[in-house]
Design an enzyme around this catalytic site. Sequence first.
Site, PDB file in Angstrom:
ATOM      1  CE  LYS A   1      -7.739   6.455   5.884  1.00 53.21           C
ATOM      2  NZ  LYS A   1      -7.714   5.280   5.017  1.00 53.21           N
TER       3      LYS A   1
ATOM      4  CD  GLN B   1      -9.480   4.547   1.818  1.00 53.64           C
ATOM      5  OE1 GLN B   1      -8.772   5.352   2.395  1.00 53.64           O
ATOM      6  NE2 GLN B   1     -10.096   3.566   2.459  1.00 53.64           N
TER       7      GLN B   1
ATOM      8  CG  ASP C   1      -2.573   1.894   5.266  1.00 49.01           C
ATOM      9  OD1 ASP C   1      -3.017   2.287   6.356  1.00 49.01           O
ATOM     10  OD2 ASP C   1      -3.211   1.956   4.202  1.00 49.01           O
TER      11      ASP C   1
END
Length: 296
Positions: free
Chosen positions: A54, A98, A121
């Site tokens: 990422k 994460q 997200d």
Amino acid sequence: MAAQLIKGTEVSKAIREELKQEVQHIKEKYGVTPGLVTILVGEDPASQSYVRAKQKAAHDLGFYSVQDDRPADISEDELLKLIDQYNKDPKIDGILVQLPLPKHINETKVLYAIDPSKDVDAFHPFNVGKLMIGEPDFLPCTPAGIQELLVRSGVETSGAEVVVVGRSNIVGKPIAVMLMQKGPGANATVTVCHTRTRDVTFHTKRADILIVAAGVTEYVKGDWIKPGAVVIDVGVNEVGRTADGKRILKGDVAFDEAKEVASMITPVPGGVGPMTITMLMKNTVRACKIHHNIKE
Ligand SMILES: NC(=O)c1ccc[n+]([C@@H]2O[C@H](COP(=O)([O-])OP(=O)(O)OC[C@H]3O[C@@H](n4cnc5c(N)ncnc54)[C@H](OP(=O)(O)O)[C@@H]3O)[C@@H](O)[C@H]2O)c1
């Protein structure tokens, strides 16, 4: 005849090229740079590698990017304070925590602490709710990747019978909601199957578009698929390692059988997988534009 491959790696590359130009443009015209922070708690090797990917994508696109590593024994309070700090940081447009988090931390509490306008997200209930009513600011990354693959491969979703196998909050439910919405790349008739579905094959066999996100290696066989259907295999299952330690991955669809029946199919790896991070980048650019009131 073998099905045409829907190559996520190539589609993803094309979208990243578009994003790179968009980032360049908003930097030049508005003097702003999309900012992304990825927060990693602990040292799980798989999480470390996802976060590295990422960060690399963010860097390649010209973002301002921050990698914030915290020890596995960080307290929930400390983590919540850290998120609050990034919520207030004007250089940061997107916050990614994460997952999974260590057991002593309440994951839901942490995800709910993220400012919804920085929730790239799209896991916050505010964004989930907006998705449900068809007014999303951000689309959840894996479902967004699936929809892009369908659209950019020229697959007609309007009026199509879509069957989704799996009802998780990160894949099955949101892709079902997205494809049933009124609008381009949607307007489908959607059925969702799960472990209590009486006869899964009854449904899969009538799908024009079959999306499988069950987490069961090669679960869907060739004869479960309607001839000519489009098959999207979301599954990522590690079935072993090569001699040099690389992961051997299989999907949720028995690919060799399915490709003889389907008209189009995503491979694993190289199908849906590469799209997820790209959609995260797209959401970060979108967040930046929202934060700076950039309408174009
Ligand atoms: N490519 C990517 O970027 C990406 C992203 C996310 C996930 N994935 C992969 O996609 C797969 C699914 O992920 P997930 O997070 O959605 O998984 P998950 O949370 O484990 O959910 C799996 C879903 O499949 C259903 N299911 C399991 N076995 C089934 C069966 N035999 N028949 C019918 N339904 C069944 C479950 O039903 P119940 O609800 O009844 O238990 C559940 O709804 C995994 O392989 C994961 O690694 C890939």
